[in-house]
Design an enzyme around this catalytic site. Structure first.
Site, PDB file in Angstrom:
ATOM      1  N   LEU A   1       0.863  -1.171   0.000  1.00  0.00           N
ATOM      2  CA  LEU A   1       0.000   0.000   0.000  1.00  0.00           C
ATOM      3  C   LEU A   1       0.903   1.226   0.000  1.00  0.00           C
ATOM      4  O   LEU A   1       1.955   1.229   0.652  1.00  0.00           O
ATOM      5  CB  LEU A   1      -0.905   0.032   1.238  1.00  0.00           C
ATOM      6  CG  LEU A   1      -1.960  -1.070   1.380  1.00  0.00           C
ATOM      7  CD1 LEU A   1      -2.733  -0.885   2.687  1.00  0.00           C
ATOM      8  CD2 LEU A   1      -2.922  -1.079   0.203  1.00  0.00           C
ATOM      9  N   ASP A   2       0.502   2.274  -0.715  1.00  0.00           N
ATOM     10  CA  ASP A   2       1.266   3.518  -0.683  1.00  0.00           C
ATOM     11  C   ASP A   2       1.406   4.000   0.752  1.00  0.00           C
ATOM     12  O   ASP A   2       0.563   3.701   1.614  1.00  0.00           O
ATOM     13  CB  ASP A   2       0.564   4.601  -1.503  1.00  0.00           C
ATOM     14  CG  ASP A   2       0.465   4.247  -2.979  1.00  0.00           C
ATOM     15  OD1 ASP A   2       1.284   3.440  -3.446  1.00  0.00           O
ATOM     16  OD2 ASP A   2      -0.439   4.784  -3.653  1.00  0.00           O
ATOM     17  N   MET A   3       2.449   4.776   1.010  1.00  0.00           N
ATOM     18  CA  MET A   3       2.725   5.248   2.363  1.00  0.00           C
ATOM     19  C   MET A   3       1.492   5.881   3.008  1.00  0.00           C
ATOM     20  O   MET A   3       1.173   5.615   4.171  1.00  0.00           O
ATOM     21  CB  MET A   3       3.876   6.263   2.348  1.00  0.00           C
ATOM     22  CG  MET A   3       4.221   6.814   3.726  1.00  0.00           C
ATOM     23  SD  MET A   3       5.635   7.935   3.736  1.00  0.00           S
ATOM     24  CE  MET A   3       4.907   9.393   2.973  1.00  0.00           C
TER      25      MET A   3
ATOM     26  N   ARG B   1      -5.408   5.886  -7.844  1.00  0.00           N
ATOM     27  CA  ARG B   1      -5.169   7.332  -7.916  1.00  0.00           C
ATOM     28  C   ARG B   1      -4.997   7.791  -9.362  1.00  0.00           C
ATOM     29  O   ARG B   1      -5.531   8.830  -9.771  1.00  0.00           O
ATOM     30  CB  ARG B   1      -3.952   7.684  -7.077  1.00  0.00           C
ATOM     31  CG  ARG B   1      -4.115   7.327  -5.597  1.00  0.00           C
ATOM     32  CD  ARG B   1      -2.795   7.243  -4.870  1.00  0.00           C
ATOM     33  NE  ARG B   1      -2.141   8.547  -4.818  1.00  0.00           N
ATOM     34  CZ  ARG B   1      -0.893   8.719  -4.396  1.00  0.00           C
ATOM     35  NH1 ARG B   1      -0.163   7.658  -4.016  1.00  0.00           N
ATOM     36  NH2 ARG B   1      -0.366   9.915  -4.370  1.00  0.00           N
TER      37      ARG B   1
END
Length: 338
Positions: free
Chosen positions: A145-147, A253
């Site tokens: 998962l992205d930060m 996104r």
């Protein structure tokens, strides 16, 4: 010099692709020219047979083995970090499902050496109880998962389980669903976004929708949960549930921006006006639901995760502007704490 072996199952997105292009598209493998050289050196196998040509095509269900030379890690094994809390939702001797907090990086990268999820997993399990197929700097990591994305993700306690879970992802049977708040009015109650995604040639920090050679197939389906009227500024908002069939970097996104509905709070792909972002400093993107068949026990693992407080507060700020929930929203929103 030690060797490192990668075992890869070809999923639907790889069917019929040249082997050098397919290998280069894997995050853990080097460039296309380097992969072609590995083929020439006899380091690549399809279903146990050495590949004779870089132009050979892979097929759905093929099992690839790639042998890479590898030196010792520059700083040795990761430093365990017991100070990072792990919000574990399921754990047995084979795997962990946890809820990752926003702001936590999954594995070491520039600027993040000992403050990552991987460091916390080493402290919790020890290296000897984590899968290392992704490398010694990514123990246990199955998917990322992205930060600044929060929510559910899976970690594996052995190479065998790590490989099995990655195969479930490649075969699109590990069900991952995200809740996302986007800018504007999304008219359809459901839809599918299917494009190619590759790294931007203008900004290497970004990914972009493209049909250029080397772009990887990306498929996102969505269901609209709730819509919010426009206030004095902006075009209103829509709350969506997105289902990933592929797991490309920044996929949701990038796809939301592509269709004209950037994610609220997205500092990389979204709008910069803080008021439009409802005060959020990170993207409104949360992995809320995960379901898969346990690769060892065969039981169905299904877990949900309500929204963290910052996202709930942003959503609550629009409560009076709600245009009503869809049928899907009536089912899902109460489970989010909304």
């Amino acid at each position: 010099m030690a060797e490192r072996v990668f075992d890869i199952l070809v999923g639907p997105e790889g069917d019929g692709i040249r082997i050098d292009a397919f290998l280069a598209a894997q995050d853990e493998l080097p460039s296309r020219s380097a992969c072609a050289k590995l083929v020439e050196e006899g380091k690549v196998f399809i279903n146990g047979t050495p590949v004779s040509s870089k132009s050979e095509k892979v097929l759905l269900g093929d099992r690839l083995m790639v042998v890479l030379p590898k030196g010792e890690p520059e700083a040795g094994l990761l430093v365990p970090n017991p100070d990072i809390p792990l919000d574990i939702r399921f754990e047995d001797q084979y795997l962990i499902v946890l809820s990752k907090q926003a702001g936590l990086v999954c594995h070491p990268s520039p600027g993040h050496i000992d403050d990552t999820l991987a460091n916390a997993l080493v402290a919790h399990c020890g290296y000897e109880h984590l899968g290392l197929l992704q490398g010694e700097d990514r123990p246990g990591i199955v998917h990322r998962l992205d930060m600044d994305t929060s929510g559910l993700m899976v970690a594996a306690k052995s190479d065998e389980v790590q490989k099995a879970l990655q195969d479930l992802i490649r075969l699109r049977v590990l069900d991952r669903r995200y809740v996302v708040l986007v800018q504007g009015y999304v008219a359809p109650d459901e839809g599918t976004i299917e494009t190619g995604i590759a790294r931007s040639i203008r900004d290497r920090l970004k990914m972009t929708v493209t049909d250029a050679p080397g772009a990887r197939e990306a498929i996102t389906t969505f269901r609209t949960l709730e819509r919010f009227e426009a206030g004095r500024r902006g075009e209103g908002y829509s709350l969506l549930e997105c289902h990933l069939y592929t797991g490309r970097t920044h996929q949701i996104r990038v796809h939301m921006r592509h269709v004209g509905h950037p994610v609220v709070g997205d500092q990389l792909y979204g709008r910069k006006d803080e008021r439009l972002n409802l005060g959020l400093k990170r993207q409104f993107l949360h992995s809320w639901h995960i379901q898969f068949e346990h690769p060892v026990t065969g039981e169905t693992i299904e877990l949900t995760d309500s929204l963290p407080q910052d996202l709930l507060a942003a959503l609550k700020s629009q409560e009076e502007l709600s245009m009503g929930r869809t049928a899907a929203g009536t089912e899902i929103c109460p489970r989010l704490g909304a």
